[in-house]
Scaffold this motif. Structure first.
Motif, short mmCIF file in Angstrom:
data_model
loop_
_atom_site.label_atom_id
_atom_site.label_comp_id
_atom_site.label_asym_id
_atom_site.label_seq_id
_atom_site.Cartn_x
_atom_site.Cartn_y
_atom_site.Cartn_z
N ASN A 296 41.40 -26.97 -3.88
CA ASN A 296 40.39 -27.25 -4.88
C ASN A 296 40.86 -26.72 -6.23
O ASN A 296 41.03 -25.50 -6.40
CB ASN A 296 39.08 -26.58 -4.46
CG ASN A 296 37.94 -26.85 -5.42
OD1 ASN A 296 38.09 -27.58 -6.40
ND2 ASN A 296 36.79 -26.28 -5.12
N ALA B 6 38.80 -23.80 -7.66
CA ALA B 6 38.55 -22.61 -6.84
C ALA B 6 38.71 -21.32 -7.64
O ALA B 6 37.89 -20.40 -7.52
CB ALA B 6 39.48 -22.60 -5.63
N THR C 89 32.05 -33.17 0.08
CA THR C 89 31.88 -32.19 -0.99
C THR C 89 31.86 -32.93 -2.32
O THR C 89 32.72 -33.76 -2.60
CB THR C 89 33.00 -31.14 -1.00
OG1 THR C 89 34.27 -31.77 -1.21
CG2 THR C 89 33.02 -30.39 0.32
N ASP D 3 32.78 -32.89 -5.48
CA ASP D 3 33.67 -32.25 -6.42
C ASP D 3 34.91 -33.12 -6.60
O ASP D 3 34.84 -34.33 -6.38
CB ASP D 3 34.04 -30.83 -5.95
CG ASP D 3 34.51 -30.80 -4.50
OD1 ASP D 3 35.01 -31.84 -3.99
OD2 ASP D 3 34.40 -29.74 -3.85
N LYS D 4 36.04 -32.54 -6.94
CA LYS D 4 37.24 -33.31 -7.21
C LYS D 4 38.00 -33.71 -5.94
O LYS D 4 39.02 -34.38 -6.02
CB LYS D 4 38.15 -32.54 -8.16
CG LYS D 4 37.53 -32.34 -9.54
CD LYS D 4 38.39 -31.46 -10.43
CE LYS D 4 37.69 -31.23 -11.77
NZ LYS D 4 38.45 -30.31 -12.65
N HIS D 5 37.50 -33.26 -4.78
CA HIS D 5 38.14 -33.66 -3.53
C HIS D 5 37.76 -35.08 -3.15
O HIS D 5 36.68 -35.56 -3.48
CB HIS D 5 37.68 -32.75 -2.38
CG HIS D 5 38.23 -31.37 -2.44
ND1 HIS D 5 37.52 -30.32 -2.94
CD2 HIS D 5 39.43 -30.87 -2.04
CE1 HIS D 5 38.25 -29.22 -2.86
NE2 HIS D 5 39.40 -29.52 -2.31
N GLY E 275 39.25 -25.89 0.02
CA GLY E 275 39.84 -27.21 0.24
C GLY E 275 39.29 -27.88 1.47
O GLY E 275 38.39 -27.36 2.15
#
Length: 585
Positions: free
Chosen positions: A74, A77, A110, A112-114, A147
């Motif tokens: 991530n 993070a 999730t 987010d950017k994942h 992650g």
């Protein structure tokens, strides 16, 4: 981003490894002078409270460990950890997970950017309506998402044949760090490998049928697969609304209990969570963690047939002695052990030799009918909340049939999803998808007959097994049923099937190692919503056995696939299993 590839390939490990001894080819460096190897949540929290470590330190150290193997993390993070460090200094901590890095299986969405892709390509690049409830709760408790962990593609729901356990099209083959020629035995293998190889302190997986308890056994960790509905499934790609449940994999039952305290509860996005009202422990799950002294007077059953008699794991060379030694230790600690020849009706629903049902069960009662139907239903529901970017040809995809067709059309091809993301799809089986599609997701008489029989029969077996009738008619209520949990050598495991059919919880505790240098464990069957009792039993056994071993990365230079011989030097047949042993080759 792709999920962290917990593949543990030789190339990924050797590139940056500096061996400190021949038995430890990939040593974990100190973290700001602190040895965090096998550290629990409490230990990490203590070091942060003493000022020896910060959350930012932990993120940096775990990222370095991930880079020592392979994968991506991530990108936010470090900034999240820094903010939590400042909050700690100014206001104190939110709770035991404050600043603790965690990972999630790549079927847990999730926001987010994942990318959340379930290990495949057909969903890659899409977004869901909202973040998984369990992730939102852990973030709110101060956890730092590090992650996504690799998984068996589609959580082992894509194929029943022509597939490799632990393989995903997106990142390749997940391997077992104890012995890289051996499987991780379950779709949550990447999450379990991440914790076991010290890439993170704790991780989330999910289970439909064995995906938490089996890999936990093969990597020597603790887990508790809960009653479906105790913990919200919202935001998790579904395999079956009646069987699925998320859960933690950890280095201690205390860590498992900490995550249960955070994750359990009602969620308006998951109707089944309302059924769990009134079943939470008054003082929380962490208060149920006990020491070995609690074993005195604890009543535990051994369901002899088939679990302690004919299944392959208990009859592999040396394993019966190891398991029976642990039973003797439980007796010596004061536990009352009841040997049960047959728990009620078990021979009707459990295979004599391991995973699944007996081969002679009538087709209309086959549990695959139930799983197939629910898989088609689950993906149809998931896709209602799933969107792809504008211009993506997958926009409007609304069924499992369309997903399977996309896979067929893109086997052995490459292409771009934009933003520099490329895919390459290898040929992989998808007969599970095909079987599910054939049901059309119709929950009619055929489905309810199969599902209802399996659920009723499995519950009767587990509930009946917990009530032992003595010769004088006295009924003894047991605290748990103990079942060997050892899928090493590629054998199917008998541990998860009946609780899956029943929708009942299971805990898993490591007890030793097999001849493959792989850990093995004991499953503890509980009744519906008996998670507090299972935590008591499992934590008491943990304190008694105190088993732990470091992965040795056997065969990391030469691992290319499974060994051809399931148990080197021995021949194991159904006849040999009936006689409680395998013959020397």
């Amino acid at each position: 981003m792709r999920p962290i590839s917990i593949a543990l390939t030789a190339a990924g490990l050797v590139a940056t490894a500096v061996a400190k001894s021949s038995s430890d080819p990939f040593p974990l460096p100190l973290c700001n002078g602190i040895d965090i190897e096998d550290a629990t949540i409490d230990e990490l929290q203590r070091w942060m409270m003493l000022g020896d470590l910060t959350s930012k330190d932990l993120v940096k150290c775990y990222v370095a460990r991930i880079e020592q193997t392979n994968g991506e993390v991530n990108p936010d993070a470090l900034s999240i950890a820094s903010a939590l460090d400042k909050e700690r200094a100014k206001h104190g901590i939110r709770g035991p997970m404050h600043g603790i890095p965690f990972m999630v299986k790549d079927n847990i969405y999730t926001d987010d950017k994942h990318n959340t892709s379930e290990g495949g390509l057909v969903l890659l690049g899409g977004r869901y309506s909202s973040e998984a409830t369990v992730v939102a709760k852990i973030r709110a408790a101060g956890g730092v998402l590090l992650g996504h962990a690799a998984l068996s593609e589609a959580a082992d729901h894509r194929a029943l044949s022509n597939f490799s356990d632990g393989y995903s099209t997106r990142v390749g083959q997940t391997r077992n760090p104890f012995n890289l020629t051996q499987p991780t035995s379950g779709s949550s293998g990447g999450s379990v490998v991440a914790v076991r190889s010290n890439q993170v302190a704790i991780a989330l997986g999910s289970e439909t049928h064995g995906s938490l308890v089996h890999p936990a056994a093969l990597l020597g960790l603790y887990t508790l697969k809960s009653t479906p509905g105790l913990i919200s499934r919202h935001g998790i790609v579904p395999g079956s609304f009646y069987h699925d449940t998320p859960g933690p994999v950890a280095r201690s039952m205390k860590d498992v209990a900490i995550l249960f305290d955070i994750m359990a509860g009602v969620d308006r996005f998951d109707n089944s969570t309302f059924d769990a009202l009134g079943h939470y422990p008054e003082d929380g799950y962490s208060a149920e963690v006990v020491g070995k002294d609690a074993l005195r007077g604890m009543k535990l059953g051994l369901p002899w047939n088939p679990y302690w008699s004919t299944i392959s794991s208990i009859n592999s060379p040396g394993q019966r002695d190891q398991y029976e030694k642990r039973v003797k230790e439980l007796k010596a600690a004061g536990a009352e052990i009841y040997n049960i020849t047959y728990i009620p009706g078990i021979q009707n629903v459990a295979s004599r030799y391991g995973f699944g049902q007996p081969s002679d069960v009538a087709a209309e009662y086959g549990q695959l009918e139930a799983y197939n139907t629910l898989l088609a239903v689950g993906y149809g529901e998931w896709l209602k909340g799933w969107t792809f970017p504008r211009g993506d040809k997958r926009r409007g995809m609304s069924s499992l049939a369309q997903m399977a067709a996309w896979n067929d059309a893109h086997n052995d091809t490459t292409g771009s999803l934009g933003n520099g993301t490329w895919w390459y799809n290898t040929v992989s089986g998808q007969d599970f998808y095909d079987n599910a599609i054939a049901t059309n997701g119709t929950m009619g008489d055929k489905f309810w007959k199969a599902f209802g029989w399996g659920r009723r029969t499995a519950r009767q077996a587990i509930d009946g097994g917990h009530a032992v009738v003595l010769k004088n008619g006295t009924v003894i209520e047991l605290d748990g049923l103990l079942v060997p949990n050892d899928p090493s050598g590629g054998f199917d495991n008998a541990c998860s099937s009946i609780p899956s059919y029943a929708g009942y919880p299971i805990a898993s505790v490591p007890i030793g190692q097999s001849g493959y240098s792989l850990p093995c464990g004991i499953c503890i069957y509980g009744r519906q919503y008996s998670e507090p009792k299972l935590i008591r039993v499992a934590s008491a056994m943990e304190d008694l056995f105190r088993w732990n071993a470091k992965p040795k990365f056997h065969n990391y230079k030469t691992a290319k696939g499974r060994w051809e011989t399931l148990w080197p030097g021995y021949t194991c047949t159904e006849d040999s299993l009936d006689h409680y042993g395998c013959a020397k080759a």
